[in-house]
Design a protein around this motif. Structure first.
Motif, short mmCIF file in Angstrom:
data_model
loop_
_atom_site.label_atom_id
_atom_site.label_comp_id
_atom_site.label_asym_id
_atom_site.label_seq_id
_atom_site.Cartn_x
_atom_site.Cartn_y
_atom_site.Cartn_z
N ARG A 1 36.31 38.78 41.25
CA ARG A 1 37.78 38.24 41.47
C ARG A 1 37.69 37.00 41.73
O ARG A 1 38.74 36.17 41.50
CB ARG A 1 38.41 39.46 42.23
N LYS B 1 40.90 45.80 46.95
CA LYS B 1 41.04 44.92 45.96
C LYS B 1 41.87 43.85 46.37
O LYS B 1 42.99 44.05 46.86
CB LYS B 1 41.34 45.50 44.63
N GLY C 1 44.21 40.27 35.35
CA GLY C 1 43.68 38.70 35.43
C GLY C 1 42.30 38.55 35.11
O GLY C 1 41.93 37.69 34.37
N GLN D 1 48.27 52.92 30.18
CA GLN D 1 47.15 51.66 30.22
C GLN D 1 45.78 52.39 29.76
O GLN D 1 45.20 53.39 30.19
CB GLN D 1 46.62 50.97 31.73
N LYS E 1 44.17 58.81 40.00
CA LYS E 1 44.31 57.87 41.01
C LYS E 1 45.42 58.49 42.11
O LYS E 1 46.31 58.51 41.52
CB LYS E 1 44.67 56.37 40.75
N ILE F 1 42.43 52.79 38.98
CA ILE F 1 42.65 52.80 37.38
C ILE F 1 41.51 52.04 36.77
O ILE F 1 40.81 52.42 35.93
CB ILE F 1 44.10 52.17 36.75
N GLU F 2 41.19 50.79 37.32
CA GLU F 2 39.88 50.04 36.92
C GLU F 2 38.85 50.62 37.59
O GLU F 2 39.18 51.06 38.77
CB GLU F 2 40.22 48.64 37.33
P1 XMP Z 1 44.05 49.64 40.15
O1 XMP Z 1 42.62 49.67 39.52
O2 XMP Z 1 43.98 49.04 41.40
O3 XMP Z 1 44.84 49.09 39.09
O4 XMP Z 1 44.34 51.07 40.22
C1 XMP Z 1 46.49 49.09 39.22
C2 XMP Z 1 46.80 48.12 38.28
O5 XMP Z 1 46.64 46.89 38.52
C3 XMP Z 1 45.71 46.11 37.82
N1 XMP Z 1 44.73 45.38 38.41
C4 XMP Z 1 44.49 44.15 38.46
N2 XMP Z 1 45.58 43.07 37.93
N3 XMP Z 1 44.19 41.47 38.76
C5 XMP Z 1 45.24 41.86 37.96
O6 XMP Z 1 46.06 40.98 37.78
C6 XMP Z 1 43.41 42.33 39.27
O7 XMP Z 1 42.43 41.69 40.04
C7 XMP Z 1 43.78 43.38 39.18
N4 XMP Z 1 42.83 44.73 39.62
C8 XMP Z 1 43.62 45.91 39.03
C9 XMP Z 1 45.24 47.22 36.91
O8 XMP Z 1 44.74 46.91 35.48
C10 XMP Z 1 46.37 48.27 36.85
O9 XMP Z 1 47.16 47.96 35.88
#
Ligand code: XMP
Length: 340
Positions: A103, A171, A220, A261, A332, A337-338
């Motif tokens: 990232r 994150k 991103g 998603q 979650k 999600i990722e």
């Molecule tokens: P997670 O994985 O945290 O994702 O449950 C929640 C939402 O955020 C998105 N996501 C990101 N979007 N930069 C972004 O622009 C990132 O580093 C990033 N990490 C997670 C993920 O796709 C989901 O929609």
């Protein structure tokens, strides 16, 4: 919708005040709903003084750069420059497995590329002005790119703040201010108080076609956080192919709009398989489909078995290097999600 049209008027006025009569704005476009809506809003506020840049970071989905070009130019009437910086990104990502490092590298490289692009656009404008002057033509000097537009939403803001707490850094969303501290351009984030459903509503009001407004979010850092091991062109190509099949089938079967998603993930393990009379030792694809309203909590989408079996067959038949497909059935929390 009354609230959203009021929002448009207020935000346009705020942008005009902030940017002033001469300065210009560069827009970081990902092809997602958020940055497209932000771009359309910026275009409505300052017209040609807004210029969109789409960076091909080497970890986009299959055909994405071309689609975005078409979408912005054709459907939205916004100028866009596509910058192929894939070599730079992939070389900096070489050998990196840690998700936060991925990232940070991608976030920082984005800034480098944007600043370079702004400098190029400014140099071109200066040249144009000098030429006009030499020909004795009156032309008002163009302003500088003092601002960078980002489509940051409210949940990105809160998640990033809470993630930076003393307990644990889970994150960092690279599109949130914190990571952009050493950037010279000032950030404009017109959507930072909105939720996804509000952004979609806003997009419709701004005349963005329904199939674009309905796109699933895409992070991103792109496929770099969906390739669990090191990111290489080969790994990107495998994931792009598998993901394209999965999404194509989801659309074809009418599931797309019921899922928040969906995406494929490339696992760094190898498993044994058999193809014809040959033993294979190949990689595994995981399928994720999340249903959520706010992306803070989520459940998994219950596909018909027939559908899953069809997608699995297609992926293992059509994507070289994959001999096994698994389904992610995690909510979650505790999973995000990722996968990274
Ligand atoms: P997670 O994985 O945290 O994702 O449950 C929640 C939402 O955020 C998105 N996501 C990101 N979007 N930069 C972004 O622009 C990132 O580093 C990033 N990490 C997670 C993920 O796709 C989901 O929609």
């Amino acid at each position: 919708n009354w609230t959203m049209s009021t929002f448009i008027d207020k935000e346009i006025a705020r942008i005009r005040e902030m940017v002033g009569p001469r300065d210009r704005v560069l827009g970081a476009i990902s092809g997602g709903v958020d940055s497209s809506v932000a771009a359309k809003l910026m275009h409505a506020a300052i017209g040609e003084r807004f210029h969109a840049v789409m960076v091909d970071n080497g970890v986009l989905r299959a055909g994405e750069a071309k689609q975005v070009d078409e979408m912005l130019n054709k459907h939205l009437g916004v100028n866009v420059t596509i910058v192929d910086a894939s070599e730079l990104f992939l070389s900096r990502l070489e050998g990196v497995e840690d998700p936060e490092k991925k990232r940070k590298i991608i976030g920082n490289t984005f800034i480098n590329v944007f600043e370079e692009e702004a400098a190029k656009l400014e140099a071109a404008a200066e040249e144009e002005e000098a030429k006009a002057k030499a020909e004795g033509k009156e032309q008002e000097a163009k302003g500088k790119y003092e601002f960078l537009l980002q489509g940051t939403l409210y949940p990105d803001v809160i998640e990033s703040i809470s993630f930076k707490g003393p307990s644990a850094t889970i994150k960092t969303h690279h599109n949130v201010g914190g990571l952009l501290e050493n950037m010279k351009m000032k950030l404009i984030e017109p959507l930072r108080e909105l939720f996804k459903d509000e952004v979609r509503e806003l997009g419709k009001l701004l005349g963005i076609p329904a199939h674009l407004v309905g796109r699933h979010p895409f992070p991103g850092p792109g496929l770099a956080i969906r390739i669990l091991g090191p990111v290489t062109r080969g790994q990107v190509a495998i994931l792009q192919a598998a993901d394209a099949i999965y999404i194509e089938e989801i659309r074809r079967a009418g599931h797309y709009d019921k899922i928040s998603q969906a995406f494929a993930v490339l696992l760094p393990v190898r498993a044994v398989g058999v193809q014809g009379d040959k033993r294979t030792y190949d990689q595994v694809i995981a399928l994720r489909a999340a249903q959520t309203t706010d992306f803070m909590t989520a459940t998994w989408y219950d596909f018909p078995h027939q559908f899953l079996s069809h997608v699995s067959n297609r992926i293992t038949n059509e994507v070289a290097g994959i001999n096994r497909v698994v389904l992610d059935i995690s909510s979650k929390p505790p999973a995000t999600i990722e996968w990274l």
